[in-house]
Design an enzyme around this catalytic site. Structure first.
Site, PDB file in Angstrom:
ATOM      1  CD  GLU A 131      -2.599  -1.268   2.571  1.00 43.01           C
ATOM      2  OE1 GLU A 131      -2.482  -0.274   3.329  1.00 43.01           O
ATOM      3  OE2 GLU A 131      -3.382  -2.102   2.709  1.00 43.01           O
ATOM      4  CB  ILE A 163      -1.262  -4.842  -7.365  1.00 43.23           C
ATOM      5  CG1 ILE A 163      -1.304  -4.400  -5.969  1.00 43.23           C
ATOM      6  CG2 ILE A 163      -1.491  -6.454  -7.400  1.00 43.23           C
ATOM      7  CD1 ILE A 163      -0.354  -4.744  -4.809  1.00 43.23           C
ATOM      8  NE  ARG A 264      12.495 -12.221   0.098  1.00 46.25           N
ATOM      9  CZ  ARG A 264      12.557 -11.717   1.556  1.00 46.25           C
ATOM     10  NH1 ARG A 264      13.259 -12.238   2.547  1.00 46.25           N
ATOM     11  NH2 ARG A 264      11.665 -10.863   1.816  1.00 46.25           N
ATOM     12  CD  GLN A 300      45.499  -6.637 -18.908  1.00 47.42           C
ATOM     13  OE1 GLN A 300      45.526  -5.966 -18.025  1.00 47.42           O
ATOM     14  NE2 GLN A 300      46.586  -7.563 -19.031  1.00 47.42           N
ATOM     15  CD  GLN A 358      31.372   2.768 -19.650  1.00 51.73           C
ATOM     16  OE1 GLN A 358      30.187   3.374 -19.237  1.00 51.73           O
ATOM     17  NE2 GLN A 358      32.057   3.813 -19.998  1.00 51.73           N
ATOM     18  CD  GLU A 385       8.180 -11.091  -4.912  1.00 54.90           C
ATOM     19  OE1 GLU A 385       8.475 -11.997  -3.967  1.00 54.90           O
ATOM     20  OE2 GLU A 385       7.067 -10.821  -5.272  1.00 54.90           O
ATOM     21  N   GLY A 386      10.780  -7.366  -1.565  1.00 56.08           N
ATOM     22  CA  GLY A 386      11.974  -7.013  -0.562  1.00 56.08           C
ATOM     23  C   GLY A 386      13.141  -6.443  -1.243  1.00 56.08           C
TER      24      GLY A 386
HETATM   25  C1  LIG Z   1       6.927  -3.048 -10.642  1.00 55.22           C
HETATM   26  C2  LIG Z   1       6.542  -3.524  -9.355  1.00 55.22           C
HETATM   27  C3  LIG Z   1       5.720  -4.486  -9.109  1.00 55.22           C
HETATM   28  C4  LIG Z   1       5.416  -4.911  -7.715  1.00 55.22           C
HETATM   29  N1  LIG Z   1       4.549  -5.801  -7.674  1.00 55.22           N
HETATM   30  C5  LIG Z   1       3.993  -6.027  -6.334  1.00 55.22           C
HETATM   31  C6  LIG Z   1       3.107  -7.280  -6.063  1.00 55.22           C
HETATM   32  O1  LIG Z   1       2.472  -7.605  -7.324  1.00 55.22           O
HETATM   33  N2  LIG Z   1       2.417  -7.152  -4.905  1.00 55.22           N
HETATM   34  C7  LIG Z   1       2.616  -6.216  -3.838  1.00 55.22           C
HETATM   35  O2  LIG Z   1       2.250  -6.488  -2.750  1.00 55.22           O
HETATM   36  N3  LIG Z   1       3.570  -5.299  -4.050  1.00 55.22           N
HETATM   37  C8  LIG Z   1       4.326  -5.274  -5.367  1.00 55.22           C
HETATM   38  N4  LIG Z   1       5.150  -4.282  -5.378  1.00 55.22           N
HETATM   39  C9  LIG Z   1       5.721  -3.435  -4.337  1.00 55.22           C
HETATM   40  C10 LIG Z   1       6.983  -3.639  -3.797  1.00 55.22           C
HETATM   41  O3  LIG Z   1       6.994  -5.000  -3.289  1.00 55.22           O
HETATM   42  C11 LIG Z   1       7.352  -2.477  -2.971  1.00 55.22           C
HETATM   43  O4  LIG Z   1       7.765  -1.635  -3.809  1.00 55.22           O
HETATM   44  C12 LIG Z   1       8.762  -2.754  -1.921  1.00 55.22           C
HETATM   45  O5  LIG Z   1       8.324  -3.850  -0.991  1.00 55.22           O
HETATM   46  C13 LIG Z   1       9.499  -1.394  -1.497  1.00 55.22           C
HETATM   47  O6  LIG Z   1       8.240  -0.855  -0.676  1.00 55.22           O
HETATM   48  P1  LIG Z   1       8.090   0.711  -1.120  1.00 55.22           P
HETATM   49  O7  LIG Z   1       8.194   0.767  -2.593  1.00 55.22           O
HETATM   50  O8  LIG Z   1       6.923   1.361  -0.186  1.00 55.22           O
HETATM   51  O9  LIG Z   1       9.425   1.168  -0.376  1.00 55.22           O
HETATM   52  P2  LIG Z   1       9.891   1.796   0.976  1.00 55.22           P
HETATM   53  O10 LIG Z   1       9.361   0.618   2.001  1.00 55.22           O
HETATM   54  O11 LIG Z   1       9.153   2.931   1.412  1.00 55.22           O
HETATM   55  O12 LIG Z   1      11.358   1.893   0.972  1.00 55.22           O
HETATM   56  C14 LIG Z   1      11.957   2.987   0.617  1.00 55.22           C
HETATM   57  C15 LIG Z   1      13.609   3.019   0.841  1.00 55.22           C
HETATM   58  O13 LIG Z   1      13.870   2.795   2.166  1.00 55.22           O
HETATM   59  C16 LIG Z   1      14.522   1.380   2.615  1.00 55.22           C
HETATM   60  N5  LIG Z   1      14.013   1.168   3.597  1.00 55.22           N
HETATM   61  C17 LIG Z   1      12.698   1.016   4.251  1.00 55.22           C
HETATM   62  N6  LIG Z   1      12.768   0.525   5.480  1.00 55.22           N
HETATM   63  C18 LIG Z   1      14.079   0.284   5.892  1.00 55.22           C
HETATM   64  C19 LIG Z   1      14.593  -0.271   7.102  1.00 55.22           C
HETATM   65  N7  LIG Z   1      13.891  -0.826   8.031  1.00 55.22           N
HETATM   66  N8  LIG Z   1      16.053  -0.537   7.049  1.00 55.22           N
HETATM   67  C20 LIG Z   1      16.646   0.299   6.024  1.00 55.22           C
HETATM   68  N9  LIG Z   1      16.177   0.538   4.904  1.00 55.22           N
HETATM   69  C21 LIG Z   1      14.833   0.665   4.604  1.00 55.22           C
HETATM   70  C22 LIG Z   1      13.851   0.495   1.323  1.00 55.22           C
HETATM   71  O14 LIG Z   1      15.026  -0.236   1.272  1.00 55.22           O
HETATM   72  C23 LIG Z   1      14.020   1.688   0.284  1.00 55.22           C
HETATM   73  O15 LIG Z   1      15.533   1.801  -0.393  1.00 55.22           O
HETATM   74  C24 LIG Z   1       5.816  -3.991  -6.723  1.00 55.22           C
HETATM   75  C25 LIG Z   1       6.367  -2.850  -6.896  1.00 55.22           C
HETATM   76  C26 LIG Z   1       7.094  -2.605  -8.342  1.00 55.22           C
HETATM   77  C27 LIG Z   1       7.589  -1.382  -8.402  1.00 55.22           C
END
Ligand SMILES: Cc1cc2nc3c(=O)[nH]c(=O)nc-3n(C[C@H](O)[C@H](O)[C@H](O)COP(=O)(O)OP(=O)(O)OC[C@H]3O[C@@H](n4cnc5c(N)ncnc54)[C@H](O)[C@@H]3O)c2cc1C
Length: 405
Positions: A131, A163, A264, A300, A358, A385-386
């Site tokens: 969300e 999603i 994963r 190289q 590159q 996926e994390g």
């Molecule tokens: C193309 C695409 C397809 C997707 N498909 C799905 C799907 O099918 N179903 C679904 O449910 N979701 C889906 N997602 C969502 C996806 O899983 C999330 O984008 C992802 O989990 C990260 O969440 P966020 O984008 O809110 O980032 P945030 O959680 O806001 O993170 C932003 C930054 O902060 C960092 N961060 C956050 N918390 C911490 C912490 N505790 N310590 C260190 N760093 C932290 C993160 O690593 C990142 O660099 C999809 C996303 C995309 C872009």
């Protein structure tokens, strides 16, 4: 329990060849077009369904391989063809995994076939967790599921974002909060059947890469579904919530973590596929392209890049296969090997595709060559996926036994 082996058995060799042929002859030639169109490649999904590659049988067989190696082999070959089309074909497995991990045998038997449909009328599934304010931090999810005692229905309200297959799927698996006070322990997964009133597609996102894969919001507005569509059954859920309220849980979150470790490596394998595509392409290019009267690979500076790329890809694949074998063979995980494999493979794909650009120089930066697309595609593997940061957290917690923040 099968031993870990780095050599494929006869069945796996055949499987690899079959998927590779499809990736080479059908997927790769279509990759540029669907990347530009940014649309779901329905004709290709249909073609995959007609040959049985997009089907419950195929996915079930792939996951039934006790060595665990069939899954990453298939995922790598498909992403080698094109990661966006690959996700358009296998994105359904996210929803399937959600049902398989949490559903009763009856729910699994009823709903998995509906996730794929038939070759004449293919269906898709989506797994809706994220969300706007709950990405990495799934525990802050706001989507609510409330049980209506009068009608015996669940009522779902909320908005999911990013999603895969969102709104175009036939079966949506939605994770929602039943008891917000319990945070992640108060959540459950629900099946929203095709055509359910109140579920609609919100914004469709325009993306940097994997553009043949559909990504959008899913809006749930007073979505009513029968009581039996909570995965695992209502009785089990009520028991689990009661235990959580007494402060007696842990088992379920451990099970969820183990599931992630198992799934994963399949994501890591796709990253390996993209990296391998870019490596092969830039190796060929470096042998052909002449500057200063010799092939650029004779320097190289270029040859060592390719050596490094190959080494990292091979290392990523080994991590992926090892983690996949651990998950499927029941060996289990010591140091979050599933997260290690996804983290290393995702970062490798980004680095390798960057180096491939590159090596091609100006040609690498323009759309006549696929390496810029591969670089755009690779980046998602450090995010979904994390994220890479979250994988580091999971590994750090596993090796230390401590709650690293
Ligand atoms: C193309 C695409 C397809 C997707 N498909 C799905 C799907 O099918 N179903 C679904 O449910 N979701 C889906 N997602 C969502 C996806 O899983 C999330 O984008 C992802 O989990 C990260 O969440 P966020 O984008 O809110 O980032 P945030 O959680 O806001 O993170 C932003 C930054 O902060 C960092 N961060 C956050 N918390 C911490 C912490 N505790 N310590 C260190 N760093 C932290 C993160 O690593 C990142 O660099 C999809 C996303 C995309 C872009």
């Amino acid at each position: 329990m099968p031993d870990f082996s780095n050599s494929l058995n006869e069945d796996q060799i055949q499987l690899k060849k079959w998927v590779h042929d499809f990736a080479e002859n059908v997927v790769r030639p279509a990759a540029h077009e669907w990347d530009e169109r940014e649309e779901t490649p329905w004709p290709i999904i249909q073609e995959a369904a007609q040959i049985g590659l997009y089907s419950l049988d195929f996915v079930a067989n792939m996951f039934a391989d006790p060595t665990g190696i069939s899954v990453p082999v298939v995922m790598e070959e498909m992403a080698w063809g094109d990661a966006g089309i690959g996700l358009a074909i296998f994105g359904t497995t996210l929803g399937v995994a959600g049902i398989f991990a949490n559903g009763t045998p009856e729910q699994i038997a009823e709903w998995l076939p509906q996730c794929f449909g038939t070759p004449e009328k293919v269906a898709l599934a989506a797994f809706c967790v994220s969300e706007a304010d709950a990405g990495s931090d799934v525990s802050s999810m706001r989507t609510r599921a409330v049980y209506d005692e009068k009608t015996g229905e669940w009522v779902l309200n909320g908005t999911k974002t990013w999603i895969t297959n969102g709104g175009i799927a036939d079966v949506h698996v939605v994770v929602a909060s039943v008891d917000p006070e319990l945070k992640a322990r108060g959540q459950a997964s629900f099946i929203v059947p095709p055509g359910t009133k109140g579920l609609s597609m919100g914004q469709k996102f325009k993306k940097m890469g994997i553009r043949a894969s559909h990504t959008s919001e899913v809006v749930l507005d007073e979505v009513r579904i029968p009581a039996g569509l909570v995965l695992g059954g209502k009785e089990k859920l009520d028991e689990r919530l009661a235990r959580a309220r007494e402060g007696k849980t842990g088992q379920r979150s451990q099970a969820a973590m183990a599931t992630f470790e198992t799934t994963r490596p399949a994501v890591g394998a796709q990253a390996v596929g993209i990296a391998r595509a870019a490596y092969e392409y830039s190796l060929d290019y470096a042998k052909e392209r002449k500057q200063f009267g010799r092939a650029i690979i004779e320097n190289q500076a270029i040859a060592f890049k390719l050596a490094q790329m190959r080494m990292n890809i091979d290392a990523a694949r080994l991590l992926v296969w090892n983690a996949s074998w651990r998950g499927m063979s029941g060996t289990g995980f010591d140091a979050a090997e599933g997260s290690q494999s996804k983290l290393f493979a995702g970062e490798t794909a980004v680095k390798v595709t960057d180096e491939a650009i590159q090596i091609l120089g100006g040609a690498g930066y323009i759309r006549e060559h696929p390496v810029e697309r591969w670089h755009r595609d690779a980046k998602i593997f450090t995010i979904f996926e994390g994220t890479s940061e979250i994988q580091h957290l999971v590994i750090a917690r596993a090796i230390s036994g401590m709650h690293i923040q």
